[in-house]
Design an enzyme around this catalytic site. Structure first.
Site, PDB file in Angstrom:
ATOM      1  N   PHE A  15      -3.159  -6.545   2.657  1.00  0.00           N
ATOM      2  CA  PHE A  15      -2.779  -5.622   3.799  1.00  0.00           C
ATOM      3  C   PHE A  15      -4.028  -5.028   4.544  1.00  0.00           C
ATOM      4  O   PHE A  15      -4.346  -3.754   4.456  1.00  0.00           O
ATOM      5  CB  PHE A  15      -1.762  -4.504   3.379  1.00  0.00           C
ATOM      6  CG  PHE A  15      -0.584  -4.661   2.489  1.00  0.00           C
ATOM      7  CD1 PHE A  15       0.390  -5.922   3.341  1.00  0.00           C
ATOM      8  CD2 PHE A  15      -0.551  -4.630   1.302  1.00  0.00           C
ATOM      9  CE1 PHE A  15       1.429  -6.342   2.674  1.00  0.00           C
ATOM     10  CE2 PHE A  15       0.493  -4.926   0.701  1.00  0.00           C
ATOM     11  CZ  PHE A  15       1.536  -5.842   1.232  1.00  0.00           C
ATOM     12  N   HIS A 140       1.382   5.212  -1.062  1.00  0.00           N
ATOM     13  CA  HIS A 140       1.218   5.836   0.153  1.00  0.00           C
ATOM     14  C   HIS A 140       2.202   7.225   0.320  1.00  0.00           C
ATOM     15  O   HIS A 140       2.351   7.547   1.481  1.00  0.00           O
ATOM     16  CB  HIS A 140       1.335   4.887   1.296  1.00  0.00           C
ATOM     17  CG  HIS A 140       0.136   4.072   1.342  1.00  0.00           C
ATOM     18  ND1 HIS A 140      -0.965   4.041   0.491  1.00  0.00           N
ATOM     19  CD2 HIS A 140      -0.341   3.271   2.466  1.00  0.00           C
ATOM     20  CE1 HIS A 140      -2.144   3.342   0.936  1.00  0.00           C
ATOM     21  NE2 HIS A 140      -1.577   2.713   1.938  1.00  0.00           N
TER      22      HIS A 140
END
Ligand code: SAH
Ligand code: MG
Length: 209
Positions: A15, A140
């Protein structure tokens, strides 16, 4: 960055858009040669480790790549960032370690990138080595992102770099916690911003320990 390795990194699974990967590489080239190691939290399949690892090799230091390789909350089944082929059927959990190892091998970085397989906070609790660069790209969610900030940023040496990924000032673009820890770093007075590329933020530690 060598053209061939750059193409390899861009094709690696993960990512990180190419411009952010290159910015990460450029930031990491700025550490002192032969100095303290770098550490990334969140390696997944090794994409960012190729960018950081190549810079670490060029600066005659090493990169510790820390990940439990079981995926973040958002990588689990039913979540937005789940990749079903990364589940180990024998265990019933994600396992990105085999792909990570293959990526580091194929990049020719086995002498530079050292995998730390484990949970971030227990490792931080026992970690004493100053870091020339810390890259935060692990969990996250609010709890893991703030815990990584609190436990790991004191390990960045004075003059060292703190790089945070997935910082989205506009909530419409993504989750808040990476942006919140970026704000905490600036508000602490210990870090100043040097560069922003996409969702990547490069900060430098300015205070003494
Ligand atoms: N930097 C990677 C992407 C990381 S994705 C790239 O370039 O593609 C986030 C990673 O953080 C996942 O692989 C997940 O397993 C890891 N992670 C999440 N929480 C963690 C924790 N508490 N300890 C260790 N690793 C964690
Ligand atoms: Mg990321």
């Amino acid at each position: 960055m060598d053209q061939e390795l750059r193409a390899f990194a861009e094709a690696a699974r993960g990512f990180m858009p190419p411009d952010e990967g290159l910015a990460l590489h450029e930031a990491a080239l700025g550490v002192p040669a032969g100095g303290s190691p770098m550490l990334e939290i969140g390696s997944y399949c090794g994409k960012s480790a190729v960018y950081l690892g190549d810079a670490a090799r060029q600066r005659s230091t090493i990169l510790y790549a820390l990940d439990h390789h079981r995926g973040s909350e958002e990588n689990q089944a039913g979540w937005e960032w789940h990749e079903p082929d990364l589940v180990d059927p024998a265990v019933g959990k994600m396992d990105t370690l085999p792909l990570f190892r293959r990526t580091v091998h194929d990049a020719g970085l086995e002498g530079t990138v050292v995998a730390l397989v484990g949970d971030s906070i227990p490792v931080a609790t026992h970690w004493a080595t100053p870091l020339s660069l810390l890259f935060i790209d692990g969990g996250h969610g609010a709890e893991p992102a703030h815990a990584d900030f609190e436990h790991w940023t004191p390990k960045v040496e004075p003059g060292g770099l703190l790089v945070i990924h997935d910082v989205f000032p506009d909530p419409a673009d993504g989750g808040r916690p990476p942006y919140e820890i970026y704000c905490r770093a600036l508000e602490s007075g210990r870090f100043v911003e040097e560069r922003a590329v996409g969702s990547l933020r490069v900060l430098r530690r300015t205070d003494a320990v």
